[in-house]
Design a protein around this motif. Structure first.
Motif, PDB file in Angstrom:
ATOM      1  N   THR A  54       0.860  -1.666  -0.376  1.00  0.00           N
ATOM      2  CA  THR A  54      -0.331   0.044  -0.164  1.00  0.00           C
ATOM      3  C   THR A  54       0.979   1.055  -0.009  1.00  0.00           C
ATOM      4  O   THR A  54       0.678   2.284   0.219  1.00  0.00           O
ATOM      5  N   GLN A  55       2.312   1.260   0.261  1.00  0.00           N
ATOM      6  CA  GLN A  55       3.124   1.983  -0.031  1.00  0.00           C
ATOM      7  C   GLN A  55       3.466   2.337  -1.213  1.00  0.00           C
ATOM      8  O   GLN A  55       4.406   0.649  -1.683  1.00  0.00           O
ATOM      9  N   PHE A  56       3.662   3.033  -2.836  1.00  0.00           N
ATOM     10  CA  PHE A  56       4.308   2.899  -3.233  1.00  0.00           C
ATOM     11  C   PHE A  56       6.703   2.819  -3.539  1.00  0.00           C
ATOM     12  O   PHE A  56       6.764   1.938  -4.229  1.00  0.00           O
ATOM     13  N   GLU A  57       6.819   3.569  -2.149  1.00  0.00           N
ATOM     14  CA  GLU A  57       8.194   2.936  -2.036  1.00  0.00           C
ATOM     15  C   GLU A  57       8.577   1.897  -1.344  1.00  0.00           C
ATOM     16  O   GLU A  57       9.729   1.547  -2.422  1.00  0.00           O
ATOM     17  N   ARG A  58       7.439   1.045  -1.222  1.00  0.00           N
ATOM     18  CA  ARG A  58       7.581  -0.201  -0.559  1.00  0.00           C
ATOM     19  C   ARG A  58       7.318  -1.202  -2.034  1.00  0.00           C
ATOM     20  O   ARG A  58       8.556  -1.984  -1.917  1.00  0.00           O
ATOM     21  N   PHE A  59       6.857  -0.538  -2.416  1.00  0.00           N
ATOM     22  CA  PHE A  59       6.055  -1.788  -4.135  1.00  0.00           C
ATOM     23  C   PHE A  59       7.886  -1.647  -4.845  1.00  0.00           C
ATOM     24  O   PHE A  59       7.852  -2.641  -6.108  1.00  0.00           O
ATOM     25  N   TYR A  60       7.778  -0.110  -5.131  1.00  0.00           N
ATOM     26  CA  TYR A  60       8.964  -0.176  -6.471  1.00  0.00           C
ATOM     27  C   TYR A  60      10.950  -0.543  -5.893  1.00  0.00           C
ATOM     28  O   TYR A  60      11.226  -1.406  -6.356  1.00  0.00           O
ATOM     29  N   GLU A  61      11.109  -0.321  -4.373  1.00  0.00           N
ATOM     30  CA  GLU A  61      12.080  -1.764  -3.487  1.00  0.00           C
ATOM     31  C   GLU A  61      12.180  -3.204  -3.646  1.00  0.00           C
ATOM     32  O   GLU A  61      12.739  -3.454  -4.015  1.00  0.00           O
ATOM     33  N   HIS A  62      11.053  -3.234  -3.600  1.00  0.00           N
ATOM     34  CA  HIS A  62      10.217  -4.760  -4.047  1.00  0.00           C
ATOM     35  C   HIS A  62      10.714  -5.362  -5.507  1.00  0.00           C
ATOM     36  O   HIS A  62      11.301  -5.880  -5.436  1.00  0.00           O
ATOM     37  N   ALA A  63      10.072  -4.118  -6.494  1.00  0.00           N
ATOM     38  CA  ALA A  63      10.381  -4.578  -7.824  1.00  0.00           C
ATOM     39  C   ALA A  63      11.888  -4.450  -8.080  1.00  0.00           C
ATOM     40  O   ALA A  63      12.684  -4.997  -8.776  1.00  0.00           O
ATOM     41  N   GLN A  64      12.986  -3.764  -7.537  1.00  0.00           N
ATOM     42  CA  GLN A  64      13.650  -3.257  -7.503  1.00  0.00           C
ATOM     43  C   GLN A  64      14.664  -4.568  -7.707  1.00  0.00           C
ATOM     44  O   GLN A  64      15.503  -5.004  -7.774  1.00  0.00           O
ATOM     45  N   VAL A  65      14.510  -5.326  -6.365  1.00  0.00           N
ATOM     46  CA  VAL A  65      14.757  -6.728  -5.714  1.00  0.00           C
ATOM     47  C   VAL A  65      14.562  -7.162  -6.151  1.00  0.00           C
ATOM     48  O   VAL A  65      15.639  -8.596  -7.303  1.00  0.00           O
ATOM     49  N   ARG A  68      17.613  -8.720  -9.179  1.00  0.00           N
ATOM     50  CA  ARG A  68      18.212  -9.472  -9.601  1.00  0.00           C
ATOM     51  C   ARG A  68      18.167 -10.431  -9.491  1.00  0.00           C
ATOM     52  O   ARG A  68      19.129 -11.315 -10.476  1.00  0.00           O
ATOM     53  N   ASP A  69      16.761 -11.301 -10.271  1.00  0.00           N
ATOM     54  CA  ASP A  69      17.082 -12.665 -10.637  1.00  0.00           C
ATOM     55  C   ASP A  69      16.529 -12.886 -11.539  1.00  0.00           C
ATOM     56  O   ASP A  69      15.177 -12.364 -11.232  1.00  0.00           O
ATOM     57  N   PRO A  70      16.629 -12.588 -13.043  1.00  0.00           N
ATOM     58  CA  PRO A  70      16.218 -12.789 -13.821  1.00  0.00           C
ATOM     59  C   PRO A  70      14.982 -13.310 -14.335  1.00  0.00           C
ATOM     60  O   PRO A  70      14.065 -13.667 -14.610  1.00  0.00           O
ATOM     61  N   ALA A  71      14.317 -14.942 -13.375  1.00  0.00           N
ATOM     62  CA  ALA A  71      13.857 -15.454 -13.417  1.00  0.00           C
ATOM     63  C   ALA A  71      12.112 -15.028 -12.864  1.00  0.00           C
ATOM     64  O   ALA A  71      11.087 -15.125 -12.884  1.00  0.00           O
ATOM     65  N   ARG A  72      12.689 -13.855 -11.450  1.00  0.00           N
ATOM     66  CA  ARG A  72      11.867 -13.663 -10.584  1.00  0.00           C
ATOM     67  C   ARG A  72      11.049 -11.670 -12.137  1.00  0.00           C
ATOM     68  O   ARG A  72      11.074 -10.786 -11.092  1.00  0.00           O
ATOM     69  N   ALA A  73      12.281 -11.716 -11.926  1.00  0.00           N
ATOM     70  CA  ALA A  73      12.343 -10.145 -12.380  1.00  0.00           C
ATOM     71  C   ALA A  73      11.049  -9.172 -13.452  1.00  0.00           C
ATOM     72  O   ALA A  73      10.231 -10.719 -14.238  1.00  0.00           O
ATOM     73  N   LEU A  74      10.770  -8.390 -12.946  1.00  0.00           N
ATOM     74  CA  LEU A  74       8.948  -8.046 -13.709  1.00  0.00           C
ATOM     75  C   LEU A  74       9.261  -8.280 -15.533  1.00  0.00           C
ATOM     76  O   LEU A  74       9.936  -7.256 -15.837  1.00  0.00           O
ATOM     77  N   ASP A  75       8.175  -8.270 -15.603  1.00  0.00           N
ATOM     78  CA  ASP A  75       8.580  -8.232 -18.224  1.00  0.00           C
ATOM     79  C   ASP A  75       7.750  -7.154 -17.576  1.00  0.00           C
ATOM     80  O   ASP A  75       7.775  -6.113 -18.559  1.00  0.00           O
ATOM     81  N   ILE A  76       6.439  -7.073 -17.227  1.00  0.00           N
ATOM     82  CA  ILE A  76       5.442  -6.102 -17.774  1.00  0.00           C
ATOM     83  C   ILE A  76       4.793  -5.432 -16.016  1.00  0.00           C
ATOM     84  O   ILE A  76       4.205  -6.135 -15.344  1.00  0.00           O
ATOM     85  N   VAL A  77       5.093  -4.065 -16.296  1.00  0.00           N
ATOM     86  CA  VAL A  77       3.723  -3.457 -15.464  1.00  0.00           C
ATOM     87  C   VAL A  77       2.387  -2.857 -15.898  1.00  0.00           C
ATOM     88  O   VAL A  77       2.427  -2.646 -17.528  1.00  0.00           O
TER      89      VAL A  77
END
Length: 316
Positions: A54-65, A68-77
Motif C-alpha cells: 500500500t506504499q509505492f516506495e515499498r512496491f518499487y523497492e521490492h520490484a528492484q530486488v 536481481r534474479d532474471p527468473a523473478r524480474a518483472l516483464d510487464i507493469v
C-alpha cells in the motif's frame, strides 16, 4: 509463450480485475500489486501468491530486488491508477526494466506523450495502451463497412452517452478535474479513439458545452460528421429510460444504430494477447485521442447552431 511476471499498479480500482483475469487466463503470473487502498480481496481468487503493498516506495523497492534474479524480474507493469498518475507510474515501470500496459486515457497531453517517448528511448522498453474497442466485432465490421463506402461519402453520426453517477463521484478522484481531466477525457476518450479508428483523421473539433457533469460538441473526421454528448447527470437520461436504467448509450450512424452492448467481457484478454504477440497499440496510436481531448479541455464553448447535439436543447 513463456510465462511472464507482471506487476499491477492500481489493484483496488474498478478496472483492475479485468487485468488480473487477463494475466491469469493467458497463463502468466501477477508477482506484485500496489494500491493505496487495501480492498483487494479479489486477488485471493486470481493470484493468491502475489505480493501486495500500500506504499509505492515499498512496491518499487521490492520490484528492484526482483530485478536481481532474471527468473523473478518483472516483464510487464500494468497501470490502472487514477488518470493523473498514469504518466509517473508508466515512467516508473519503464525504469524498472519492464514494458508497460496502461489504461485510457494514457496521459492528458501530447507533451507528456513526447516525454514518455523519451523514456522509452532511454530504457529500451515500450508502452502499450488498452484500446479495447478496436477489438470489438461490431466496431471492426463497421470499420469495414466505412472503408467499402465511396471515398467521398461522409457518415452522419450522433453519439450520446449518459452514465449516471451518485454523490460519491464528486468526492472521488474522478470528480476532480485536476485528476480525471474532466468528463470528456474520463468517459469520452474511449469513444473518441473509436471514432478515429473507424472514420479516419480528425478535421474539425468544436466544443459546444463543457461543464463538470456533461460536455458536448462537434467532430468532423475524414469519413464522418459527429455530434456528441456525454454526461454523468441522471437528469439528462431520456424519459423512456429515466428511473429504469442508470445508463443510456446511443450511436446513430446515418439512421442506423450501432449495437455493441454485448461482447465486452473478454476484450481486455484479447488486448493482452495482442500486446504480448507484439501487436499492441503504442504511443503513436494513442496520440490521436489524446490530442482530441486536450483540445476539448482547453477550447472555449461555441454556439451550437445546426451542428449541435439534440440534447443541448434541454440545457438551454
Amino acid at each position: 509463450m513463456t510465462a511472464k511476471n507482471f506487476a499491477l499498479i492500481g489493484a483496488a480500482g474498478y478496472i483492475a480485475p479485468r487485468h488480473m483475469r487477463a494475466i491469469k487466463d493467458l497463463g502468466h503470473t501477477l508477482a506484485v500489486a500496489y494500491d493505496i487502498n487495501d480492498s483487494v480481496g479479489i486477488i485471493d481468487s486470481l493470484h493468491p501468491q502475489a505480493e501486495f503493498f500500500t506504499q509505492f516506495e515499498r512496491f518499487y523497492e521490492h520490484a528492484q530486488v526482483l530485478r536481481r534474479d532474471p527468473a523473478r524480474a518483472l516483464d510487464i507493469v500494468a497501470v490502472c491508477s487514477p488518470n493523473h498518475l498514469h504518466h509517473p507510474h508508466i515512467a516508473a515501470g519503464l525504469r524498472l526494466g519492464a514494458d508497460v500496459i496502461c489504461e485510457k486515457p494514457l496521459v492528458p497531453t501530447p507533451a507528456l506523450l513526447d516525454e514518455l517517448a523519451r523514456v522509452e528511448q532511454e530504457t529500451g522498453h515500450r508502452v502499450c495502451n488498452i484500446l479495447q474497442l478496436r477489438h470489438h466485432d461490431a466496431i471492426l465490421k463497421l470499420r469495414e463497412k466505412v472503408a467499402a463506402a465511396p471515398a467521398d461519402h461522409k457518415f452522419d453520426v450522433t453519439l450520446t452517452y449518459i452514465t449516471s453517477r451518485g454523490k460519491w463521484y464528486a468526492e472521488s478522484w474522478k470528480g476532480d478535474p485536476r485528476k480525471s481531466f474532466g468528463v470528456a477525457t474520463n468517459i469520452g476518450v474511449h469513444f473518441f479513439d473509436m471514432l478515429h479508428f473507424i472514420f479516419g483523421k480528425l478535421q474539425a473539433n468544436v466544443v459546444h458545452h463543457n461543464g463538470e457533469a456533461k460536455a458536448a460538441g462537434y467532430l468532423e473526421y475524414e469519413r464522418a460528421r459527429v455530434r456528441w454528448f456525454l454526461s454523468i447527470d441522471a437528469n439528462d437520461l431520456p424519459a423512456e429510460v429515466k428511473g429504469k436504467k442508470p445508463t443510456f448509450r446511443s450511436i446513430d450512424i446515418s439512421g442506423e444504430q450501432l449495437e455493441f452492448s454485448e461482447g465486452f467481457t473478454d476484450l481486455h484478454t484479447v488486448s493482452y494477447r495482442e500486446i504480448l504477440a507484439g501487436r499492441g497499440y503504442g504511443l503513436p496510436d494513442a496520440r490521436h485521442c489524446v490530442e482530441t481531448v486536450d483540445v476539448i479541455r482547453s477550447a472555449a464553448a461555441q454556439p451550437a447552431g445546426a451542428l449541435g447535439h439534440p440534447f443541448l436543447q434541454h440545457l438551454a
